[in-house]
Design a protein around this motif. Structure first.
Motif, PDB file in Angstrom:
ATOM      1  N   PHE A 236       0.854  -1.186   0.000  1.00 43.88           N
ATOM      2  CA  PHE A 236       0.000   0.000   0.000  1.00 43.88           C
ATOM      3  C   PHE A 236       0.890   1.236   0.000  1.00 43.88           C
ATOM      4  N   THR A 237       0.615   2.196  -0.884  1.00 43.25           N
ATOM      5  CA  THR A 237       1.478   3.368  -1.033  1.00 43.25           C
ATOM      6  C   THR A 237       0.681   4.664  -0.944  1.00 43.25           C
ATOM      7  N   LEU A 238       1.217   5.593  -0.155  1.00 39.33           N
ATOM      8  CA  LEU A 238       0.747   6.978  -0.133  1.00 39.33           C
ATOM      9  C   LEU A 238       1.812   7.809  -0.835  1.00 39.33           C
ATOM     10  N   MET A 239       1.514   8.302  -2.024  1.00 37.63           N
ATOM     11  CA  MET A 239       2.462   9.122  -2.781  1.00 37.63           C
ATOM     12  C   MET A 239       2.123  10.597  -2.581  1.00 37.63           C
ATOM     13  N   ASN A 240       3.144  11.409  -2.255  1.00 35.42           N
ATOM     14  CA  ASN A 240       2.950  12.834  -2.031  1.00 35.42           C
ATOM     15  C   ASN A 240       3.679  13.648  -3.098  1.00 35.42           C
ATOM     16  N   TRP A 241       2.931  14.426  -3.860  1.00 43.33           N
ATOM     17  CA  TRP A 241       3.514  15.386  -4.787  1.00 43.33           C
ATOM     18  C   TRP A 241       3.364  16.766  -4.148  1.00 43.33           C
ATOM     19  N   HIS A 242       4.474  17.381  -3.808  1.00 40.98           N
ATOM     20  CA  HIS A 242       4.417  18.662  -3.117  1.00 40.98           C
ATOM     21  C   HIS A 242       4.107  19.791  -4.092  1.00 40.98           C
ATOM     22  N   ILE A 243       3.124  20.610  -3.725  1.00 43.49           N
ATOM     23  CA  ILE A 243       2.760  21.751  -4.555  1.00 43.49           C
ATOM     24  C   ILE A 243       3.080  23.028  -3.787  1.00 43.49           C
ATOM     25  N   ALA A 244       3.821  23.915  -4.408  1.00 40.51           N
ATOM     26  CA  ALA A 244       4.283  25.142  -3.756  1.00 40.51           C
ATOM     27  C   ALA A 244       3.541  26.347  -4.330  1.00 40.51           C
ATOM     28  N   SER A 245       2.252  26.413  -4.069  1.00 36.79           N
ATOM     29  CA  SER A 245       1.360  27.459  -4.564  1.00 36.79           C
ATOM     30  C   SER A 245       1.002  27.199  -6.024  1.00 36.79           C
ATOM     31  N   VAL A 246       0.120  28.023  -6.551  1.00 37.50           N
ATOM     32  CA  VAL A 246      -0.294  27.886  -7.951  1.00 37.50           C
ATOM     33  C   VAL A 246       0.403  28.917  -8.833  1.00 37.50           C
ATOM     34  N   SER A 247       1.485  29.488  -8.349  1.00 36.50           N
ATOM     35  CA  SER A 247       2.214  30.495  -9.118  1.00 36.50           C
ATOM     36  C   SER A 247       2.704  29.912 -10.448  1.00 36.50           C
ATOM     37  N   PRO A 248       2.550  30.633 -11.541  1.00 39.52           N
ATOM     38  CA  PRO A 248       3.019  30.146 -12.845  1.00 39.52           C
ATOM     39  C   PRO A 248       4.507  30.391 -13.072  1.00 39.52           C
ATOM     40  N   THR A 249       5.158  31.121 -12.159  1.00 37.69           N
ATOM     41  CA  THR A 249       6.585  31.418 -12.294  1.00 37.69           C
ATOM     42  C   THR A 249       7.253  31.310 -10.926  1.00 37.69           C
ATOM     43  N   ARG A 250       8.574  31.442 -10.934  1.00 37.91           N
ATOM     44  CA  ARG A 250       9.301  31.585  -9.679  1.00 37.91           C
ATOM     45  C   ARG A 250       9.688  33.058  -9.554  1.00 37.91           C
ATOM     46  N   PRO A 251       8.935  33.824  -8.712  1.00 38.24           N
ATOM     47  CA  PRO A 251       9.221  35.256  -8.595  1.00 38.24           C
ATOM     48  C   PRO A 251      10.629  35.498  -8.056  1.00 38.24           C
ATOM     49  N   SER A 252      11.198  36.632  -8.429  1.00 39.18           N
ATOM     50  CA  SER A 252      12.543  36.985  -7.964  1.00 39.18           C
ATOM     51  C   SER A 252      12.593  37.146  -6.454  1.00 39.18           C
ATOM     52  N   TRP A 253      11.438  37.454  -5.845  1.00 40.09           N
ATOM     53  CA  TRP A 253      11.395  37.657  -4.396  1.00 40.09           C
ATOM     54  C   TRP A 253      11.023  36.382  -3.629  1.00 40.09           C
TER      55      TRP A 253
END
Length: 463
Positions: A236-253
C-alpha cells in the motif's frame, strides 16, 4: 311509496358516506406508507447489491429512531465532535457524528441532580458538575469505522511473538483477532493514494507509516518535491507530490532560496512524473484516490508579493478579487492536469484548508478556502472536511502551520481510509460495514465505487 323513496335516499347517503370513509382511509394509508416506508434489514458485513441495501434501516441497532437509513450518508459531512481520551492510545480517536433525531434518544438527555444537594462529593455549592467521561457506547457504535486503529493493532499482533510470550489460550485469542483483522483489511492490499498537497498532508502520511514501523522516503531532489510512504505488508502506497502554490513562475522575491522550481507545470515534469510508476494502481492508469489541496503557500505568495514591491505585508487583510480570481483559475488548471494524466473518472477529493496558529493571518486563508470550495463545486469534486473539523485545535500543532502526531493525525488517516474503502466498492452505514470489497487482487473500477454516492455527497447539507 314515500317510505320507499326515503329508504332509497337513506341507502344512497349511507353508501356515499361509506365510499368517502374508505377513500379517506386509503389516502391516509398511502400518505403514511409514503412518508414512513417499511424497509428491509441491513445485515452486517453483507455483500448484497446496491439495490438490496439502498435506503434500508438497521434492524440490529436502530441507532436513531424513526430514521430512514441510506447507503449514501457521509459521517464526516454531519455535525459532530472529535472524541479523544488523553489517558488512552491515540488510535482511540474518533469522529462522533450528530445524526438527525439524535436528541430523541434517551442516552442524549442530560439529567441534572437537584441543586439543593451537592452534585459531587467535592462540590459544596451545589453547582452543576459534569465529570469527564466517554460518549455513550450507542454513539460510538454509529461513529465511522476506525481503520487506523485496525491497521496499528494488526501490526502489533503480527509483530509480537505470541507463541513464546503468552499462554496457549491467549495466543489462540490473538491469532483469531489477527485473522479477523486480516480479513477486514484485505481490501487495502495493492492500493495507491496520490496526495497533491503541501507538507501538512505529507506529515500525516508520515505518521501513518511511523506507527507501523516504516518511514517516509523522500525524492533525491529534496523534501519539497515528492515523497512516499510505502507499507510492504499491504503493498500500500501513499504518494505525495508537493505543490508550492499555484504560481506560474518563480518570482525573484521567492522566500525559499533553495526551491529552484515553483510552478506546477515544471514540477510536474521534473518531480512528479519520475514517481509515476509507484503512483499508478492496479488499473494501469491511475491511483485509486487523489487528495488535492493548495492554500497555505498561496497565502504567503499573495502577502509576500506586495511586500516585495515596497508595500506593507498585512497578513490579516482580506484578499482582493484579482488575487482570488487568479487563484481559482490556476487551481482549475491543476485539476485539469490531474484529469488529463489519470482520466476524467479518477476519484478526486479537495481537502479544506487548515488554519495557521497565527490568528490574524487566517482571514485571507479563509478567503482561499471559500474560493477553493467554489472551484471544487464547479468541477464536481467533493470536499474532505478535515480542515473544517479541526479548526481551532491549535494545541495539537507542532509549530505555527503543521499538525503534530496525535489524535488529529489519526482522524486524518481514518478520513482518507474511509474514502479509499468507498472507491473499492465498500459501503459503511453508521458504523456498520454492510458491504465489503470483494478481492484485493482484482482490478477495481474505482469510479464505480466512488460514483455510487457522489451526487448525494455533493448535495449533502452543510451545517
Amino acid at each position: 311509496m314515500k317510505w320507499t323513496i326515503h329508504a332509497r335516499r337513506s341507502v344512497a347517503v349511507v353508501g356515499l358516506i361509506g365510499i368517502a370513509s374508505f377513500a379517506s382511509l386509503l389516502l391516509n394509508f398511502l400518505f403514511y406508507t409514503h412518508r414512513y416506508p417499511q424497509t428491509a434489514a441491513i445485515l452486517p458485513a453483507s455483500n448484497r447489491s446496491d439495490e438490496a441495501i439502498c435506503h434500508e434501516e438497521s434492524a440490529t441497532k436502530k441507532p436513531i429512531k424513526s430514521t430512514k437509513l441510506a447507503i449514501c450518508e457521509n459521517p464526516y459531512l454531519q455535525p459532530g465532535f472529535v472524541w479523544y481520551n488523553d489517558t488512552k492510545e491515540e488510535t482511540q480517536t474518533t469522529w462522533v457524528p450528530f445524526y438527525p433525531n439524535l436528541l430523541d434518544q434517551s442516552y442524549s438527555l442530560t439529567t441534572l441532580r437537584s441543586t439543593r444537594e451537592p452534585v459531587d462529593p467535592y462540590t459544596s455549592d451545589g453547582d452543576p458538575y459534569f465529570p469527564t467521561e466517554a460518549p455513550p457506547q450507542e454513539l460510538l457504535d454509529i461513529a465511522p469505522h476506525q481503520w487506523m486503529q485496525d491497521i496499528v493493532r494488526h501490526y502489533e499482533l503480527h509483530k509480537a511473538s505470541v507463541a513464546s510470550e503468552t499462554g496457549q489460550s491467549s495466543r489462540s485469542r490473538q491469532v483469531l483477532e489477527l485473522e479477523e483483522l486480516e480479513n477486514r483489511l484485505v481490501w487495502l492490499r495493492n492500493r495507491r493514494i496520490l496526495i497533491v498537497s503541501d507538507s501538512v498532508d505529507r506529515y500525516q502520511s508520515e505518521y501513518i507509516c511511523n506507527r507501523i514501523g516504516n518511514g517516509l522516503t523522500h525524492s533525491k531532489q529534496g523534501r519539497q518535491t515528492a515523497a512516499w510512504c510505502h507499507i510492504p505488508a499491504w503493498n500500500f502506497t501513499l504518494m505525495n507530490w508537493h505543490i508550492a502554490s499555484v504560481s506560474p513562475t518563480r518570482p525573484s522575491w521567492w522566500w525559499v532560496k533553495e526551491m529552484a522550481i515553483v510552478n506546477v507545470e515544471e514540477r510536474w515534469t521534473e518531480y512528479y512524473l519520475p514517481t509515476l510508476k509507484d503512483t499508478i494502481g492496479m488499473n494501469g492508469k491511475s491511483p485509486d484516490l487523489i487528495l488535492f489541496h493548495t492554500g497555505l503557500w498561496d497565502h504567503t505568495y499573495f502577502i509576500r508579493g506586495p511586500e516585495a514591491l515596497g508595500q506593507n505585508a498585512t497578513w490579516s487583510r482580506s484578499l482582493n478579487w484579482r488575487e482570488l480570481r487568479f487563484y481559482m483559475q490556476r487551481m482549475r488548471m491543476v485539476v485539469s492536469m490531474l484529469r488529463a494524466q489519470f482520466g476524467d473518472d479518477v476519484p478526486i477529493m479537495c481537502r479544506s484548508v487548515t488554519l495557521k496558529r497565527s490568528l490574524p493571518s487566517n482571514v485571507s486563508i479563509l478567503n482561499l478556502d471559500r474560493a477553493a470550495r467554489f472551484v471544487c463545486n464547479e468541477l464536481d469534486i467533493e470536499i474532505m472536511e478535515f480542515g473544517e473539523i479541526i479548526r481551532g485545535y491549535f494545541d495539537f500543532y507542532k509549530d505555527t502551520v503543521h499538525i503534530d502526531r496525535g489524535p488529529l493525525s489519526v482522524l486524518w488517516a481514518n478520513m482518507i481510509l474511509w474514502s479509499l474503502f468507498r472507491t473499492q466498492g465498500g459501503v459503511e452505514v453508521r458504523g456498520e460495514l454492510v458491504k465489503m470489497p470483494t478481492n484485493s487482487t482484482e482490478v477495481v473500477n474505482v469510479a464505480e465505487g466512488w460514483n455510487r454516492c457522489h451526487n448525494d455527497f455533493m448535495n449533502a447539507k452543510r451545517y
